[in-house]
Motif scaffolding. Structure first.
Motif, PDB file in Angstrom:
ATOM      1  N   ARG A 428     -22.276  38.587 -22.338  1.00  0.00           N
ATOM      2  CA  ARG A 428     -23.646  38.582 -22.856  1.00  0.00           C
ATOM      3  C   ARG A 428     -24.628  38.121 -21.786  1.00  0.00           C
ATOM      4  O   ARG A 428     -25.743  38.641 -21.686  1.00  0.00           O
ATOM      5  CB  ARG A 428     -23.745  37.685 -24.088  1.00  0.00           C
ATOM      6  CG  ARG A 428     -22.928  38.170 -25.278  1.00  0.00           C
ATOM      7  CD  ARG A 428     -23.185  37.329 -26.503  1.00  0.00           C
ATOM      8  NE  ARG A 428     -24.577  37.412 -26.938  1.00  0.00           N
ATOM      9  CZ  ARG A 428     -25.105  36.661 -27.896  1.00  0.00           C
ATOM     10  NH1 ARG A 428     -24.351  35.746 -28.513  1.00  0.00           N
ATOM     11  NH2 ARG A 428     -26.370  36.784 -28.238  1.00  0.00           N
ATOM     12  N   ILE A 429     -24.223  37.131 -20.983  1.00  0.00           N
ATOM     13  CA  ILE A 429     -25.103  36.664 -19.908  1.00  0.00           C
ATOM     14  C   ILE A 429     -25.284  37.763 -18.866  1.00  0.00           C
ATOM     15  O   ILE A 429     -26.408  38.032 -18.410  1.00  0.00           O
ATOM     16  CB  ILE A 429     -24.528  35.384 -19.273  1.00  0.00           C
ATOM     17  CG1 ILE A 429     -24.446  34.263 -20.297  1.00  0.00           C
ATOM     18  CG2 ILE A 429     -25.373  34.943 -18.083  1.00  0.00           C
ATOM     19  CD1 ILE A 429     -23.866  32.981 -19.762  1.00  0.00           C
ATOM     20  N   LEU A 430     -24.182  38.418 -18.488  1.00  0.00           N
ATOM     21  CA  LEU A 430     -24.280  39.487 -17.496  1.00  0.00           C
ATOM     22  C   LEU A 430     -25.072  40.674 -18.040  1.00  0.00           C
ATOM     23  O   LEU A 430     -25.880  41.276 -17.322  1.00  0.00           O
ATOM     24  CB  LEU A 430     -22.879  39.926 -17.071  1.00  0.00           C
ATOM     25  CG  LEU A 430     -22.027  38.866 -16.359  1.00  0.00           C
ATOM     26  CD1 LEU A 430     -20.615  39.378 -16.124  1.00  0.00           C
ATOM     27  CD2 LEU A 430     -22.658  38.449 -15.047  1.00  0.00           C
ATOM     28  N   ALA A 431     -24.852  41.013 -19.313  1.00  0.00           N
ATOM     29  CA  ALA A 431     -25.586  42.127 -19.897  1.00  0.00           C
ATOM     30  C   ALA A 431     -27.081  41.834 -19.989  1.00  0.00           C
ATOM     31  O   ALA A 431     -27.919  42.711 -19.721  1.00  0.00           O
ATOM     32  CB  ALA A 431     -25.025  42.453 -21.283  1.00  0.00           C
ATOM     33  N   GLU A 432     -27.431  40.617 -20.350  1.00  0.00           N
ATOM     34  CA  GLU A 432     -28.855  40.265 -20.433  1.00  0.00           C
ATOM     35  C   GLU A 432     -29.505  40.252 -19.051  1.00  0.00           C
ATOM     36  O   GLU A 432     -30.668  40.656 -18.897  1.00  0.00           O
ATOM     37  CB  GLU A 432     -29.002  38.900 -21.101  1.00  0.00           C
ATOM     38  CG  GLU A 432     -30.429  38.416 -21.272  1.00  0.00           C
ATOM     39  CD  GLU A 432     -31.274  39.313 -22.166  1.00  0.00           C
ATOM     40  OE1 GLU A 432     -32.514  39.192 -22.115  1.00  0.00           O
ATOM     41  OE2 GLU A 432     -30.684  40.127 -22.913  1.00  0.00           O
ATOM     42  N   SER A 433     -28.762  39.809 -18.041  1.00  0.00           N
ATOM     43  CA  SER A 433     -29.318  39.845 -16.685  1.00  0.00           C
ATOM     44  C   SER A 433     -29.530  41.286 -16.223  1.00  0.00           C
ATOM     45  O   SER A 433     -30.533  41.595 -15.561  1.00  0.00           O
ATOM     46  CB  SER A 433     -28.404  39.092 -15.722  1.00  0.00           C
ATOM     47  OG  SER A 433     -27.136  39.736 -15.621  1.00  0.00           O
ATOM     48  N   ILE A 434     -28.602  42.171 -16.558  1.00  0.00           N
ATOM     49  CA  ILE A 434     -28.774  43.587 -16.207  1.00  0.00           C
ATOM     50  C   ILE A 434     -29.999  44.169 -16.916  1.00  0.00           C
ATOM     51  O   ILE A 434     -30.796  44.905 -16.318  1.00  0.00           O
ATOM     52  CB  ILE A 434     -27.493  44.371 -16.559  1.00  0.00           C
ATOM     53  CG1 ILE A 434     -26.346  43.957 -15.639  1.00  0.00           C
ATOM     54  CG2 ILE A 434     -27.732  45.875 -16.456  1.00  0.00           C
ATOM     55  CD1 ILE A 434     -25.007  44.583 -15.991  1.00  0.00           C
ATOM     56  N   ARG A 435     -30.159  43.848 -18.196  1.00  0.00           N
ATOM     57  CA  ARG A 435     -31.305  44.375 -18.939  1.00  0.00           C
ATOM     58  C   ARG A 435     -32.624  43.874 -18.365  1.00  0.00           C
ATOM     59  O   ARG A 435     -33.584  44.649 -18.210  1.00  0.00           O
ATOM     60  CB  ARG A 435     -31.198  43.971 -20.412  1.00  0.00           C
ATOM     61  CG  ARG A 435     -32.242  44.612 -21.326  1.00  0.00           C
ATOM     62  CD  ARG A 435     -32.279  43.931 -22.671  1.00  0.00           C
ATOM     63  NE  ARG A 435     -32.804  42.574 -22.564  1.00  0.00           N
ATOM     64  CZ  ARG A 435     -34.107  42.282 -22.519  1.00  0.00           C
ATOM     65  NH1 ARG A 435     -35.015  43.244 -22.541  1.00  0.00           N
ATOM     66  NH2 ARG A 435     -34.490  41.025 -22.436  1.00  0.00           N
ATOM     67  N   ARG A 436     -32.677  42.589 -18.029  1.00  0.00           N
ATOM     68  CA  ARG A 436     -33.917  42.018 -17.498  1.00  0.00           C
ATOM     69  C   ARG A 436     -34.236  42.576 -16.111  1.00  0.00           C
ATOM     70  O   ARG A 436     -35.398  42.846 -15.798  1.00  0.00           O
ATOM     71  CB  ARG A 436     -33.810  40.493 -17.454  1.00  0.00           C
ATOM     72  CG  ARG A 436     -33.887  39.837 -18.833  1.00  0.00           C
ATOM     73  CD  ARG A 436     -33.648  38.341 -18.751  1.00  0.00           C
ATOM     74  NE  ARG A 436     -33.875  37.717 -20.055  1.00  0.00           N
ATOM     75  CZ  ARG A 436     -35.038  37.224 -20.462  1.00  0.00           C
ATOM     76  NH1 ARG A 436     -36.081  37.242 -19.638  1.00  0.00           N
ATOM     77  NH2 ARG A 436     -35.175  36.695 -21.658  1.00  0.00           N
ATOM     78  N   ILE A 437     -33.241  42.727 -15.266  1.00  0.00           N
ATOM     79  CA  ILE A 437     -33.494  43.277 -13.932  1.00  0.00           C
ATOM     80  C   ILE A 437     -33.936  44.735 -14.035  1.00  0.00           C
ATOM     81  O   ILE A 437     -34.834  45.190 -13.311  1.00  0.00           O
ATOM     82  CB  ILE A 437     -32.236  43.125 -13.056  1.00  0.00           C
ATOM     83  CG1 ILE A 437     -31.984  41.645 -12.746  1.00  0.00           C
ATOM     84  CG2 ILE A 437     -32.375  43.908 -11.755  1.00  0.00           C
ATOM     85  CD1 ILE A 437     -30.673  41.387 -12.023  1.00  0.00           C
ATOM     86  N   HIS A 438     -33.316  45.482 -14.934  1.00  0.00           N
ATOM     87  CA  HIS A 438     -33.688  46.890 -15.099  1.00  0.00           C
ATOM     88  C   HIS A 438     -35.126  47.032 -15.602  1.00  0.00           C
ATOM     89  O   HIS A 438     -35.856  47.946 -15.164  1.00  0.00           O
ATOM     90  CB  HIS A 438     -32.722  47.565 -16.065  1.00  0.00           C
ATOM     91  CG  HIS A 438     -33.078  48.985 -16.383  1.00  0.00           C
ATOM     92  ND1 HIS A 438     -33.002  49.990 -15.439  1.00  0.00           N
ATOM     93  CD2 HIS A 438     -33.534  49.565 -17.539  1.00  0.00           C
ATOM     94  CE1 HIS A 438     -33.384  51.128 -15.994  1.00  0.00           C
ATOM     95  NE2 HIS A 438     -33.708  50.903 -17.267  1.00  0.00           N
ATOM     96  N   ASN A 439     -35.537  46.143 -16.506  1.00  0.00           N
ATOM     97  CA  ASN A 439     -36.895  46.214 -17.066  1.00  0.00           C
ATOM     98  C   ASN A 439     -37.917  45.453 -16.237  1.00  0.00           C
ATOM     99  O   ASN A 439     -39.096  45.428 -16.601  1.00  0.00           O
ATOM    100  CB  ASN A 439     -36.910  45.682 -18.497  1.00  0.00           C
ATOM    101  CG  ASN A 439     -36.096  46.543 -19.441  1.00  0.00           C
ATOM    102  OD1 ASN A 439     -35.939  47.749 -19.207  1.00  0.00           O
ATOM    103  ND2 ASN A 439     -35.560  45.937 -20.484  1.00  0.00           N
TER     104      ASN A 439
END
Length: 451
Positions: A428-439
């Motif tokens: 969940r931490i890695l997925a949220e970091s990916i989402r934030r970096i992408h956006n």
């Protein structure tokens, strides 16, 4: 999410699937195979043109093969006109290289270990027996220590020889061969000074070994990586080797939530750092939850010879000082472990970033139990458990091990069981970091609160 592609390597496929499930997207398809000579061949079966690509590959298992696979995937995405390529490395490889020459007999961390039936968990080397071969590093067993030493008859008198029969036979065999006398032309080039456990000589000179930090960073950047996401670097200064953005996520919020929710009476527990290097990490958790803190400190001191100085040195006009006695003796390092803090009748929580051979954490648990600790938890971010580490943990004084799924833990769970081994999810931490970096959003919130 549009224009987002998540690819996964062969090191941890289950983590890649969990990240994609949290992002509610389909995982990109990658075909990986090896030739008969061991070379890796990759084929990315999805279009990555003008896409934001994230490649998940953890530094575990076959580290070298997985790292080469990551480099090939990054280069393949850049060749296929990807807009941006981000390498997601939950466990960063080659970030735990020592700065001293590796000596398994001195540091206590062998590179290859085998399964044993019994473990000592002692930080101080055992005291050698009275009869030790000078040409060998092995000590006599306990059964040999009770047998009387061999004697020599000289003129009707019995004199103890002080040597084992095996040593005498070896010396008798070696006397049959002729050994020519070597001529030394330059003693400084042949008589090299001895080196201690830290790679230092008597003069203070420290041997140099190859540092791989700059090389790994240059390989990733040269392959085409535009950004890097990792978790709990062993040395945070490792980010300085890169000239691209590096997001070093923390597992501290996960460990904090586990202590608050699953450890009874957490206010009375003691947060313990197994070594001085992790003191800052452990104190951050202790301050966040308001618990006391303890530190296990290990120092290596030179072993001073108990024998008196030789007659040649005493008969000379220059007296021998204590420092000269230390330098003239063999550079044997004796490890002394000290516990700073009170752990008697308390629940102890060992916190470390990585467990590889498990020597440090199992010895720390034994020391805590010897000092009267009631229960010992071990909270570890990266549970590598190489060699026989999982067997050492199973037979050690650790009551429960809590780690994350930054590396695959299914096999360890089968050995230890769910009662002694728990795995926290970092997807969940890695997925949220990916989402934030992408956006294009800020990632700093994950450093303090997790997800």
């Amino acid at each position: 999410m549009r224009d987002l592609v998540v690819l996964g390597g062969s090191s941890h496929p289950s983590l890649t699937r969990t990240i994609c499930r949290n992002l509610t997207i389909e995982q990109g398809e990658v075909s990986s195979r090896k030739f008969s000579n061991g070379e890796t061949s990759l084929e990315i079966q999805d279009s990555v043109r003008e896409k934001d690509v994230f490649i998940v590959q953890s530094g575990c298992g076959d580290v070298n093969d997985n790292f080469i696979e990551l480099l090939i995937m990054i280069a393949a995405c850049k060749t296929a006109s990807a807009k941006r390529v981000t390498a997601v490395l939950p466990l960063f490889p080659y970030s735990r290289q020592p700065d001293s020459p590796h000596a398994a007999g001195l540091t206590g961390a062998p590179s290859i270990s085998t399964k044993k039936e019994q473990y000592t968990y002692e930080s101080v080397p055992g005291t050698p027996g009275p009869f030790v071969s000078k040409n060998s590093d092995t000590f006599t067993s306990d059964s040999d220590s009770h047998t009387p030493p061999p004697t020599l008859n000289l003129g009707g008198k019995s004199v103890f020889s002080g040597l084992k029969p095996q040593v005498e036979r070896t010396q008798s065999y070696s006397s049959k061969f002729f050994t020519p006398k070597s001529i030394v032309t330059n003693s400084a080039s042949t008589n090299l000074p001895p080196v201690d456990a830290y790679g230092k000589t008597e003069s203070g000179y420290k041997q140099w070994i190859a540092q791989n930090g700059t090389l790994i960073a240059n390989l990733l950047v040269t392959a085409g990586a535009d950004r890097l996401i990792t978790m709990d670097l062993h040395d945070p200064q490792f980010q300085g080797f890169f000239n691209i953005p590096v997001d070093n996520l923390y597992s501290r919020p996960l460990l904090k939530h586990y202590i608050l929710d699953y450890i009874p009476n957490y206010q009375e527990c003691v947060i313990v750092s197994p070594d001085s290097g992790g003191a800052k990490r452990a104190t951050a958790v202790a301050d966040a939850i308001g618990c006391s803190f303890a530190l296990i400190h290990k120092e290596r001191r030179a072993k001073v010879a108990k024998n008196p100085p030789s007659t040649a040195a005493s008969s000379s006009s220059v007296p021998m000082s204590a420092s000269n006695t230390i330098l003239s003796s063999s550079n044997t390092m004796v490890a002394t472990t000290m516990l700073v803090g009170d752990v008697r009748d308390k629940v102890c929580v060992l916190i470390d970033d990585l467990v590889d051979t498990s020597y440090t954490i199992t010895r720390a648990a034994k020391l805590l139990k010897d000092q009267g600790a009631k229960y010992v938890y071990a909270l570890v971010t990266h549970g590598v458990f190489s060699g026989d580490a999982i067997n050492r943990v199973n037979k050690s004084a650790i009551d429960k091990v809590i780690t994350t799924n930054s590396v695959p833990q299914s096999e360890r769970m089968k050995v230890l069981g769910s009662d002694k081994f728990e795995v926290l999810d970092v997807s969940r931490i890695l997925a949220e970091s990916i989402r934030r970096i992408h956006n294009g959003e800020s990632v700093s919130m994950l450093f303090d609160h997790g997800w």
